[in-house]
Design an enzyme around this catalytic site. Sequence first.
Site, mmCIF file in Angstrom:
data_model
loop_
_atom_site.group_PDB
_atom_site.id
_atom_site.type_symbol
_atom_site.label_atom_id
_atom_site.label_comp_id
_atom_site.label_asym_id
_atom_site.label_seq_id
_atom_site.Cartn_x
_atom_site.Cartn_y
_atom_site.Cartn_z
ATOM 1 N N ARG A 145 1.020 -1.186 -0.039
ATOM 2 C CA ARG A 145 0.122 0.113 0.262
ATOM 3 C C ARG A 145 0.985 1.165 -0.125
ATOM 4 O O ARG A 145 0.448 2.180 -0.501
ATOM 5 C CB ARG A 145 -1.099 -0.045 1.275
ATOM 6 C CG ARG A 145 -1.705 1.121 1.645
ATOM 7 C CD ARG A 145 -2.665 1.723 0.282
ATOM 8 N NE ARG A 145 -3.253 0.982 -0.708
ATOM 9 C CZ ARG A 145 -3.476 0.969 -1.686
ATOM 10 N NH1 ARG A 145 -3.026 2.109 -2.438
ATOM 11 N NH2 ARG A 145 -3.831 -0.033 -2.757
ATOM 12 N N LYS A 163 1.421 25.508 -4.963
ATOM 13 C CA LYS A 163 0.435 24.913 -4.448
ATOM 14 C C LYS A 163 0.356 23.415 -4.493
ATOM 15 O O LYS A 163 -0.218 22.804 -5.292
ATOM 16 C CB LYS A 163 -0.848 25.470 -5.401
ATOM 17 C CG LYS A 163 -0.972 26.816 -5.215
ATOM 18 C CD LYS A 163 -2.285 27.285 -6.120
ATOM 19 C CE LYS A 163 -2.572 28.780 -5.757
ATOM 20 N NZ LYS A 163 -3.655 29.438 -6.534
ATOM 21 N N LYS A 175 4.213 39.697 -5.896
ATOM 22 C CA LYS A 175 2.523 39.452 -6.180
ATOM 23 C C LYS A 175 2.167 40.810 -5.804
ATOM 24 O O LYS A 175 2.606 41.479 -5.233
ATOM 25 C CB LYS A 175 2.306 38.395 -5.297
ATOM 26 C CG LYS A 175 2.814 36.932 -5.984
ATOM 27 C CD LYS A 175 2.036 35.819 -5.258
ATOM 28 C CE LYS A 175 2.634 34.527 -5.802
ATOM 29 N NZ LYS A 175 1.901 33.394 -5.296
ATOM 30 N N GLU A 179 3.815 39.722 -10.718
ATOM 31 C CA GLU A 179 2.190 39.566 -11.049
ATOM 32 C C GLU A 179 1.493 40.770 -11.384
ATOM 33 O O GLU A 179 1.676 41.792 -10.865
ATOM 34 C CB GLU A 179 1.671 38.938 -9.662
ATOM 35 C CG GLU A 179 0.138 38.728 -9.951
ATOM 36 C CD GLU A 179 -0.351 38.111 -8.679
ATOM 37 O OE1 GLU A 179 0.277 37.309 -8.237
ATOM 38 O OE2 GLU A 179 -1.377 38.919 -8.137
ATOM 39 N N ASP A 234 -2.274 37.760 -14.801
ATOM 40 C CA ASP A 234 -3.359 36.978 -13.703
ATOM 41 C C ASP A 234 -4.659 37.103 -14.370
ATOM 42 O O ASP A 234 -5.267 38.048 -14.608
ATOM 43 C CB ASP A 234 -3.233 38.020 -12.597
ATOM 44 C CG ASP A 234 -3.720 37.224 -11.199
ATOM 45 O OD1 ASP A 234 -3.741 36.115 -11.402
ATOM 46 O OD2 ASP A 234 -4.281 37.879 -10.664
#
Lengths: 292, 292, 292, 292, 292, 292
Positions: free
Chosen positions: A104, A143, A175, A203, A224
């Site tokens: 597993r 992320k 940013k 950004e 963005d």
Amino acid sequence: MADPYVHPPLHAVRDAVARAIAEDLTPLGDLSAALLPEGAMARAQFVARDSGVVAGTLCASEAFRQIDASITVEWCLGDGDAVGQRGVIGTASGPFASILTAERTALNFLGHLSGVATRVAKLVAILEAAGGAQAPKLWDTRKTTPGLRALQKAAVRAGGGRNHRGNLSDWVMLKDNHLMGLGITEGVRRARDRWPGRTIHVECERLAQVLEAAAAGADALLLDNMSPDEVRACVDAVNELGFGRRRPLLEISGGVTDENAHLYARCGADMISSGSLTNSVSVLDIGLDFLE
Amino acid sequence: MADPYVHPPLHAVRDAVARAIAEDLTPLGDLSAALLPEGAMARAQFVARDSGVVAGTLCASEAFRQIDASITVEWCLGDGDAVGQRGVIGTASGPFASILTAERTALNFLGHLSGVATRVAKLVAILEAAGGAQAPKLWDTRKTTPGLRALQKAAVRAGGGRNHRGNLSDWVMLKDNHLMGLGITEGVRRARDRWPGRTIHVECERLAQVLEAAAAGADALLLDNMSPDEVRACVDAVNELGFGRRRPLLEISGGVTDENAHLYARCGADMISSGSLTNSVSVLDIGLDFLE
Amino acid sequence: MADPYVHPPLHAVRDAVARAIAEDLTPLGDLSAALLPEGAMARAQFVARDSGVVAGTLCASEAFRQIDASITVEWCLGDGDAVGQRGVIGTASGPFASILTAERTALNFLGHLSGVATRVAKLVAILEAAGGAQAPKLWDTRKTTPGLRALQKAAVRAGGGRNHRGNLSDWVMLKDNHLMGLGITEGVRRARDRWPGRTIHVECERLAQVLEAAAAGADALLLDNMSPDEVRACVDAVNELGFGRRRPLLEISGGVTDENAHLYARCGADMISSGSLTNSVSVLDIGLDFLE
Amino acid sequence: MADPYVHPPLHAVRDAVARAIAEDLTPLGDLSAALLPEGAMARAQFVARDSGVVAGTLCASEAFRQIDASITVEWCLGDGDAVGQRGVIGTASGPFASILTAERTALNFLGHLSGVATRVAKLVAILEAAGGAQAPKLWDTRKTTPGLRALQKAAVRAGGGRNHRGNLSDWVMLKDNHLMGLGITEGVRRARDRWPGRTIHVECERLAQVLEAAAAGADALLLDNMSPDEVRACVDAVNELGFGRRRPLLEISGGVTDENAHLYARCGADMISSGSLTNSVSVLDIGLDFLE
Amino acid sequence: MADPYVHPPLHAVRDAVARAIAEDLTPLGDLSAALLPEGAMARAQFVARDSGVVAGTLCASEAFRQIDASITVEWCLGDGDAVGQRGVIGTASGPFASILTAERTALNFLGHLSGVATRVAKLVAILEAAGGAQAPKLWDTRKTTPGLRALQKAAVRAGGGRNHRGNLSDWVMLKDNHLMGLGITEGVRRARDRWPGRTIHVECERLAQVLEAAAAGADALLLDNMSPDEVRACVDAVNELGFGRRRPLLEISGGVTDENAHLYARCGADMISSGSLTNSVSVLDIGLDFLE
Amino acid sequence: MADPYVHPPLHAVRDAVARAIAEDLTPLGDLSAALLPEGAMARAQFVARDSGVVAGTLCASEAFRQIDASITVEWCLGDGDAVGQRGVIGTASGPFASILTAERTALNFLGHLSGVATRVAKLVAILEAAGGAQAPKLWDTRKTTPGLRALQKAAVRAGGGRNHRGNLSDWVMLKDNHLMGLGITEGVRRARDRWPGRTIHVECERLAQVLEAAAAGADALLLDNMSPDEVRACVDAVNELGFGRRRPLLEISGGVTDENAHLYARCGADMISSGSLTNSVSVLDIGLDFLE
């Protein structure tokens, strides 16, 4: 020796596997394997239940190694290889009980990382189908799933994507919130002064910012949440600034999906980034089938 | 003190956050935050971009604490609470640069774990809508993301699900491969002898196995990849064995989806388990919005 | 700040407690405490079921702190203090569920280390009763429980014993096997040359070795498995060598028990060592009694 | 909150200090402090024995905190500040024994890191004196002391230097050995393809390589072991390529010393790097003076 | 098996190397090596750019092993051996990319530790040239680089020096600050009572203290910041006390340099200690040269 | 591959041994072994000084492996085997110095764990002699030595005992304090609802509680501190409830000793538990005898 381009660094593999084993076997080990007749040996194949792209073989090997060094694992496919439904990826041979204990953990790594590679490969294929040689490359983000940064970023490479910055320490990214305190021109200037040699990435939410950042000397511009038309307008405007081959890298970020990716594929941008490549992924279903 | 039913143990939180911070800040720390004016303070709100169920607040708090102990985090919602789109979950206050440094790590935990809780809550709601008081409970599995077992299992509880065994060490589970070497009756006997007091769980692929396992005294039976009708037949057959309230727990496993869950909700089984609750989850999109 | 003479170094406390908590709460935390009504608070007292000497209070405090920093622990007795049967050692106050979760870990440390201190104190008392001011001091050994060296050695000090070398790295000890390859005189010479300033300790099985080691300049002599008469003969022989106050330290090792200790207490040796102080100890039975 | 530009990330501080304490206090703690009268309190000042630049205050504070959280440390000077001979840097107050136990660990960090900052500041001053506004900035390298990368690189910033890449993972650097297998043009092309957005840095030993690398689109060029005249020739040749403000960064590497640095300061290069800033440093001698 | 006299314990080697690799390869591994053609093999030699004494070969081997276990490292020289300028120390063979990835980590250890050994050997040679058979031995201190205590102390031995106490836990040292609270006679008495068998070392600033400490039974006396004449006076005074061969060890500490060491070499003291052996060391410049 | 029923999981072995080695060899390694002639080889046998049951061979092997991988260890007896006085358990061969360095660490594990197994086997024999086929099985508890849970629990199995729950996370146990806040019936109901599938265990001090817990559906009942007659009364009362083969497990806990165990052996209970099996154990005295 594993190809370092598609594989994570070994220290990250060893650490991640050790943690996974500790969480699966603390404190008593595998109660069920402890019921099996001693000395039984077995062979089992990693078989894909769906088609996809393989990643995570180093982790799977390491899981077997840490459970029982006498298990042998051989791979017919490696990280970055396509596998068809029912395709055999590799074989583990050794003590039956040990293989069951490691199964597993090995599959959790292999399924998750192949899931990332498969997701990336699918979106790359959409972009390339639509954009041909001009298709932007696909970028991951920060992320990622906590604790798996190195492994997921390698899986992105295995799937044909590219790695955005690895962490907060490798390049400067200004940013919206950073810019609140600084402004674009001053922000780029400070970054260039304090961190010479590093990529400076800004950004931008609208064309005026794009132009300011390009003029300030940013190396990369994040566009963005723009529509394909807005992206194209920004690309054209930057092209007119005459950077030639040293044009800042233009990144499309936000809102790109499998459904609309083809619309972004011909906008002239260099990169498309998406957090979902690493934070919203389904496993590639892979099983371990024992052979008689 | 955090409710231990919906929260993971603190040692697991501390360790997972420490690893995530190390992978995001090695070796130079946050290059971009190092450009901000010293001494600036800020407040920012965790805001859900979609509706869902919150989980992971302890991890998010811990991320801020490890980055800068002078940051204050307050939660208006806790693990297990529903949040609407644009709903505020909590607020972080403190040094602007530190909040920016911790932001992504905190959000990676919060988004991932809330994603698990949200996914679980959705499937629980489907089951309860269809099955009412007789609806089976929802079980997770060991198909978790490596290194996040404790956190994901707590998020499952926050979402209204229940935890299947935590690892190989907490109860005995005899799957098809174990049974190859042992047989059900002998397997249960050995398990009872070697591990008295522990749950003994047997994977069954057909009715004959269900009956053998129940007769052998298993505590729980996994009905593997059965249709609703097959499940119902197994439930009826076990009920006829006359265990009364001590009937073995009956678990439906394999192939249950949001689409067909309602069909399984009235079969009389106790549990439905699904690996996808933890290994194929999309984040709940949560952002950190700075306040003027 | 804790008295460093009777307490272990804090880093060892933190690490040992963290490991103990991880082994008790991986992966799901405390299932039972998760059933209690939220918000309940409690107070509970550490009460000795037998009389003895207290040790391990830092570990117990740390266990509560790592489980829930809002718990307050106050000690009426400290490490090295005697406690009578039914004597109260300290009090923990805070969230009921958290106290229950930490209870066993705290008691495992407190009971084990108080067991060591109690065992040491008993043997010290026997020696002092028999030997008065000339009684040898009691020494521990490296026969400690793996992973608990620092904690057990501090408990020995709390019980009135002294610490033999802490590990292989702090002084030179030439045992029979080392001497096989070297001989006493050459061994001491090499040790003095390579490790100037360090204690050089030689194991001796008979008087001739004692005399050779003393002549070679050893700082301490271990009299191995000798009867009281043999010890006395060695002491006399060394005294005759005329070292005065710089006489090598004479250690009685092997076969000393509660029953025969008084016979060794007046032999003129400086130290008696026993592995059983740390490797064959019964806990001091301490419970945690909740107050209404 | 500490200024992240001149301070290392806190997780690196915590880990490095924990290791240093473990190596100084295993297994028995501080034998000597255990002799002091209990309860004595003290105040002591960090005083520089030589003039220099301060770095490492976070590590020193952390050392005291890990030894005894009741110690208070206050700094009159911070990382990056100049200190004169006999200048007071800060004050520690608390239990006498604890301060003595932590003293050497705190000073080992403070002295070493201030030594780095002082060394850097001295060379920066030489460059600025000779080159004025055109002086190249000073870069560190990866020739750091193992385990102290994050701390040393922060000390370089505190001294007025800049950080070259932090590790093998943050930008691409093609050295002579990489180029053996690849060639400059192909190497840069592959790097750009595989790692878009990242700095691509090429080591050049002669003008032809400089021109090839610049033409290939490298972001930074290392001029390896060149004399000032050779550097100037390379700078001129690159300037003639007409990059304007986007000229690749030009780095002088190898053989720069305090003695010859002024000769390199006016060559028009952007950066001078030196491994000796981190791998061949004398401590800044700092003592801890107890106050009556 | 490595000679334990000149090598550090293996667990310290493994841990230090693992940390160094993590800081150099987190999170993405070696970007540059990932550009090389797969499958290329190479051989490379460790070559000294200057003459010196080798130390750190275990660390260098371990660095290669942790990066890629298929690399073979063979040493022609070992720790403690002299190497001439351009002398070959050893050879690494295996996958080209892996050798490049491990190179800097291996060299950082080898260069730093050989730097320590070389510095020690140079000062030992000065002392022996001046003092002949009566030359004091050279001692290190606890002024080591944080995290590298075990490795640096082994390098001191490789260079022909001796190790002072390893840490606060192995012997008692009463410095001026301890004595403020205790006084010499009482301090030595307490130390002897609490820590029998251990070296008791007293820092003395003037002759009266030397005499008091010797009379109190100290095992070693640190003569702090004395001129050669003052040292000689102390030596003579202690000799007159008539200890014979059990004279306390006399250590010269403070202010000894390469320039004045010969003046201290004939004062009759046993040891000279210097923090600069470990905290102010230049690397021995060692390179890794690839063979065609 | 080691039998997982009598051996601890390998990751726990590796970690425990690494900690033990670090505490024995920090910071300078083995001073004494560093005096031996280089290159000497040796063979030595593990010999029991008393009769007992062996446990801990994996730990002992691992200790040698971590000290020097060139040492070979072969076992003639394995975990769970009986050994007579002077019986040979195994043999270690390899570098003399390395064997001496590892000896104490290996023996500390082997002696302690064999002590546990021996203690367990003795009490099992008493129970079986008195109770024959109806003898209750022997259970350990969570009263283990901190940090050694996995190893001690495996040693209990090697001695013929069974493992009670491994930690707070594997089954629900409602003790008197939990019940204060909940009551038995409600406690069992909540446990069944929140943790379906898991063993629910209730501590009972008197018959009324036994009947309530059985009626509530508890899986196991702890009969706390009862006399044999009281136990028998509880057993009879539960038998009358007519559970048949699914009768809750009945555990005798508290006050069982070697002296009175035979009185409890025929009461009809399933299990007898005792904390003393793991927290109050004498080592089995095992030595390492070098062969000529």
